[in-house]
Design a protein around this motif. Structure first.
Motif, PDB file in Angstrom:
ATOM      1  N   GLN A   1       0.745  -1.103   0.040  1.00  0.00           N
ATOM      2  CA  GLN A   1       0.084  -0.022   0.090  1.00  0.00           C
ATOM      3  C   GLN A   1       0.681   1.249   0.093  1.00  0.00           C
ATOM      4  N   VAL A   2       0.450   2.081  -0.859  1.00  0.00           N
ATOM      5  CA  VAL A   2       1.288   3.378  -1.041  1.00  0.00           C
ATOM      6  C   VAL A   2       0.835   4.282   0.236  1.00  0.00           C
ATOM      7  N   GLN A   3       1.808   4.987   0.724  1.00  0.00           N
ATOM      8  CA  GLN A   3       1.695   6.062   1.808  1.00  0.00           C
ATOM      9  C   GLN A   3       2.297   7.403   1.093  1.00  0.00           C
ATOM     10  N   TYR A  32       4.033   5.952 -11.097  1.00  0.00           N
ATOM     11  CA  TYR A  32       2.668   6.628 -10.914  1.00  0.00           C
ATOM     12  C   TYR A  32       2.840   8.028 -11.603  1.00  0.00           C
ATOM     13  N   ALA A  96      -1.442  12.792  -4.414  1.00  0.00           N
ATOM     14  CA  ALA A  96      -2.064  11.830  -4.783  1.00  0.00           C
ATOM     15  C   ALA A  96      -1.536  11.019  -5.836  1.00  0.00           C
ATOM     16  N   THR A  97      -1.787   9.547  -6.059  1.00  0.00           N
ATOM     17  CA  THR A  97      -0.947   8.757  -7.165  1.00  0.00           C
ATOM     18  C   THR A  97      -1.878   8.132  -7.888  1.00  0.00           C
ATOM     19  N   TYR A 109      -7.365   8.833  -9.022  1.00  0.00           N
ATOM     20  CA  TYR A 109      -6.208   8.886  -8.206  1.00  0.00           C
ATOM     21  C   TYR A 109      -6.645   7.702  -7.047  1.00  0.00           C
ATOM     22  N   ASP A 110      -5.682   7.017  -6.679  1.00  0.00           N
ATOM     23  CA  ASP A 110      -5.762   5.659  -6.099  1.00  0.00           C
ATOM     24  C   ASP A 110      -5.391   5.889  -4.367  1.00  0.00           C
ATOM     25  N   TYR A 111      -4.395   6.617  -4.239  1.00  0.00           N
ATOM     26  CA  TYR A 111      -3.983   7.001  -2.799  1.00  0.00           C
ATOM     27  C   TYR A 111      -3.806   8.498  -2.644  1.00  0.00           C
ATOM     28  N   TRP A 112      -3.958   8.783  -1.386  1.00  0.00           N
ATOM     29  CA  TRP A 112      -4.036  10.363  -0.938  1.00  0.00           C
ATOM     30  C   TRP A 112      -3.466  10.400   0.340  1.00  0.00           C
TER      31      TRP A 112
END
Length: 122
Positions: A1-3, A32, A96-97, A109-112
């Motif tokens: 999981q991206v942080q 990304y 975000a990614t 965007y998937d991760y924030w």
């Protein structure tokens, strides 16, 4: 999981500059697209800028010519250089990614990150 962890926000006078950073971990950063969005009190989230893995750039109309997005794929970090700041730039800024590359569409965007607050005084 991206942080994602943003930093660099603060209080600045109109006409001043700030540089935001967003450090990513837990994913393949270089694959990304990365974007910056902002949300002012009582307003909807607004697209600010985006950069693809290859360096393709997109900017929101309200920041063109004043803000510059860049990335360092070695440091897994994306930056937002903000110049000639205006009071209307006051907002919480989020990075975000996106697996869709550079985009102005927030749903891609998937991760924030948690956001960093920018306040611009008149």
């Amino acid at each position: 999981q991206v942080q994602l962890v943003e930093s660099g926000g603060g209080l600045v006078q109109a006409g001043g500059s700030l540089r935001l950073s967003c450090a990513a971990s837990g994913g393949t950063f270089s694959r990304y697209g990365m974007g910056w969005f902002r949300q002012a009190p009582g307003k909807e989230r607004e697209f600010v800028a985006s950069i693809s893995w290859s360096g393709y750039l997109l900017y929101g109309d309200s920041v063109k010519g004043r803000f510059t997005i860049s990335r360092d794929n070695v440091k897994n970090t994306v930056y937002l250089q903000m110049d000639t700041l205006k009071p209307e730039d006051t907002a919480v800024y989020y990075c975000a990614t996106s697996r869709a590359g550079a985009s102005a569409v927030s749903s891609l965007y998937d991760y924030w990150g948690q956001g960093t607050r920018v306040a611009v005084s008149p």
